[in-house]
Design a protein around this motif. Structure first.
Motif, PDB file in Angstrom:
ATOM      1  N   LEU A   1      -3.808   3.537  11.576  1.00  0.00           N
ATOM      2  CA  LEU A   1      -4.611   3.201  10.158  1.00  0.00           C
ATOM      3  C   LEU A   1      -3.412   3.874   8.839  1.00  0.00           C
ATOM      4  O   LEU A   1      -2.766   4.498   8.711  1.00  0.00           O
ATOM      5  N   VAL A   2      -2.886   2.555   8.193  1.00  0.00           N
ATOM      6  CA  VAL A   2      -2.106   2.395   7.189  1.00  0.00           C
ATOM      7  C   VAL A   2      -2.690   2.091   5.867  1.00  0.00           C
ATOM      8  O   VAL A   2      -3.690   1.678   5.908  1.00  0.00           O
ATOM      9  N   GLU A   3      -2.050   3.603   4.941  1.00  0.00           N
ATOM     10  CA  GLU A   3      -2.859   3.191   3.536  1.00  0.00           C
ATOM     11  C   GLU A   3      -2.031   1.735   2.835  1.00  0.00           C
ATOM     12  O   GLU A   3      -0.547   2.503   3.053  1.00  0.00           O
TER      13      GLU A   3
ATOM     14  N   THR B   1       2.172   4.042   4.179  1.00  0.00           N
ATOM     15  CA  THR B   1       1.686   4.878   4.764  1.00  0.00           C
ATOM     16  C   THR B   1       1.026   5.013   5.580  1.00  0.00           C
ATOM     17  O   THR B   1       0.288   4.658   5.671  1.00  0.00           O
ATOM     18  N   VAL B   2       1.083   5.898   6.798  1.00  0.00           N
ATOM     19  CA  VAL B   2       0.310   6.250   8.123  1.00  0.00           C
ATOM     20  C   VAL B   2      -0.477   7.680   7.624  1.00  0.00           C
ATOM     21  O   VAL B   2      -0.361   8.193   6.553  1.00  0.00           O
ATOM     22  N   ALA B   3      -1.755   6.854   7.313  1.00  0.00           N
ATOM     23  CA  ALA B   3      -2.791   7.985   7.242  1.00  0.00           C
ATOM     24  C   ALA B   3      -3.607   8.630   8.207  1.00  0.00           C
ATOM     25  O   ALA B   3      -4.134   9.637   8.090  1.00  0.00           O
ATOM     26  N   LYS B   4      -3.755   7.730   9.708  1.00  0.00           N
ATOM     27  CA  LYS B   4      -4.020   8.662  10.657  1.00  0.00           C
ATOM     28  C   LYS B   4      -3.120   7.125  11.560  1.00  0.00           C
ATOM     29  O   LYS B   4      -3.230   6.338  12.013  1.00  0.00           O
TER      30      LYS B   4
ATOM     31  N   GLU C   1       3.999   9.612  12.646  1.00  0.00           N
ATOM     32  CA  GLU C   1       3.145  10.657  11.881  1.00  0.00           C
ATOM     33  C   GLU C   1       2.383   9.797  10.874  1.00  0.00           C
ATOM     34  O   GLU C   1       3.149  10.028  10.470  1.00  0.00           O
ATOM     35  N   VAL C   2       1.951  10.987  10.338  1.00  0.00           N
ATOM     36  CA  VAL C   2       1.007  10.330   9.538  1.00  0.00           C
ATOM     37  C   VAL C   2       1.820  10.744   8.159  1.00  0.00           C
ATOM     38  O   VAL C   2       2.371  11.305   8.016  1.00  0.00           O
ATOM     39  N   GLY C   3       1.755   9.956   7.454  1.00  0.00           N
ATOM     40  CA  GLY C   3       2.905  10.183   6.278  1.00  0.00           C
ATOM     41  C   GLY C   3       4.168   9.103   6.220  1.00  0.00           C
ATOM     42  O   GLY C   3       5.203   8.907   5.025  1.00  0.00           O
ATOM     43  N   ASP C   4       4.404   8.750   7.329  1.00  0.00           N
ATOM     44  CA  ASP C   4       5.736   7.661   7.415  1.00  0.00           C
ATOM     45  C   ASP C   4       5.714   6.872   6.524  1.00  0.00           C
ATOM     46  O   ASP C   4       4.366   5.820   6.627  1.00  0.00           O
ATOM     47  N   ARG C   5       6.431   6.260   6.228  1.00  0.00           N
ATOM     48  CA  ARG C   5       6.716   4.843   5.566  1.00  0.00           C
ATOM     49  C   ARG C   5       7.136   3.915   6.937  1.00  0.00           C
ATOM     50  O   ARG C   5       7.623   4.229   7.837  1.00  0.00           O
ATOM     51  N   VAL C   6       5.890   3.066   6.487  1.00  0.00           N
ATOM     52  CA  VAL C   6       5.765   1.867   8.456  1.00  0.00           C
ATOM     53  C   VAL C   6       5.711   0.122   7.348  1.00  0.00           C
ATOM     54  O   VAL C   6       5.545   0.245   6.372  1.00  0.00           O
TER      55      VAL C   6
END
Length: 321
Positions: free
Chosen positions: A31-33, A67-70, A79-84
């Motif tokens: 899940l990406v924000e 950023t990765v939310a889940k 991991e949560v918070g990674d820039r993608v």
């Protein structure tokens, strides 16, 4: 969450901002924000029904950065918070990126280096992967080869010019006069006005008699032209052509030179992570910049889709949820 939704096929006016439930990522999903979503012509084809998504209502948007939310339980390496950033959603199988959050499969997303601008990354996916696949994978473009990129001011075109420069090819491109300086700065050796009457002669002069690799997004206009300016054993890569039957007026010129034609779609890429990582490396190294002409918020997605079909801008358009 807020998302642009299509309930019925039609013009840009069918796009509506709604508040659907946020989905949960499955085993191999993230899940990406979303911070940036590139706007591409293909998004409009899903909207108007030229390409039909699996079901309606539907959220458009193939490209994304955020950023990765889940992460799903079987995801490794994120991991949560990674820039993608990534691409390959919003095409029927997955809902798209014109939304605050998007669920994406982990094989269509890669980590985004800290030094790379998030908005540029959100614009990169389709155009950068297409240019990479065309020139690197399909044409095997190498140092000192002459490369012709039709439409260098477009999304794919301006990235292709930079990829050609990155492999030390001698890039010739076409564009309106107002974009010549920009494309020279991006590494084009020769920039020609596509409207000039002697364009074929100018390309032959710039390529010492013939082009080794040609990237063409308008085969209905340039199929014969490509054959006429090609060198012996040249490769022509065709992308994005909507004419159902582009044709030659004198096919013998292609046959006499053993010209090879490769028609491609980015959606056939065996592993999208390969070009995504390559493009990320070039962006991090400062060898590739995705030019963002304009940005829009979710409520302006209809304007973004109108504008993307108008070629009077340089680079890409981006929705910022």
């Amino acid at each position: 969450m807020r998302a642009v939704r299509i309930a019925d096929h039609g013009g840009p006016d069918v796009l509506r901002v709604e508040e659907p439930d946020r989905s949960e990522p499955g085993g191999h999903e993230l899940l990406v924000e979303v911070e940036a979503a590139g706007v591409n012509p293909v998004d409009t084809y899903f909207r108007d029904g030229s390409y039909v998504p699996v079901g309606l209502p539907f959220t458009p948007g193939v490209d994304f950065a955020g950023t990765v939310a889940k992460a799903g339980e079987h995801v490794d390496g994120f991991e949560v918070g990674d820039r993608v950033y990534g691409t390959g959603i919003g095409n029927g199988e997955y809902q798209g990126s014109y939304a605050e959050y998007a669920t994406v499969p982990d094989d269509r997303v890669v980590e985004l280096p800290d030094g790379v601008d998030m908005i540029q990354a959100g614009a990169a996916g389709v155009v950068a992967c297409t240019a990479w696949r065309a020139l690197v994978d399909h044409a095997d473009l190498g140092p000192a080869e002459h490369c012709l990129v039709h439409g260098g001011s477009g999304g794919v075109g301006h990235v292709a010019v930079q990829i050609a420069a990155a492999v030390h090819a001698r890039c010739i491109t076409t564009a309106g006069p107002e974009y010549h300086d920009d494309l020279t700065a991006f590494g084009a050796e020769t920039v020609l006005d596509y409207g000039r009457d002697d364009l074929a002669d100018a390309v032959l002069d710039a390529s010492d008699g013939g082009v080794d690799v040609i990237l063409d997004h308008r085969l209905n206009d340039y199929l014969q032209f490509d054959a006429d300016v090609a060198a012996t054993d040249a490769t022509v890569v065709g992308i994005g052509e909507n004419d159902p039957a582009p044709g030659f007026s004198a096919v013998a010129s292609a046959r006499a030179k053993d010209v090879g034609y490769k028609m491609m779609s980015m959606f056939n890429t065996p592993d999208l992570r390969v070009p995504l990582r390559g493009v990320a490396h070039l962006m991090e190294a400062g060898a590739l910049e995705v030019e963002v002409a304009r940005t829009y918020d979710l409520e302006e997605a209809d304007d973004a889709q109108r504008d993307v079909m108008n070629e009077s801008f340089f680079g890409k358009l981006v929705v910022e949820p």
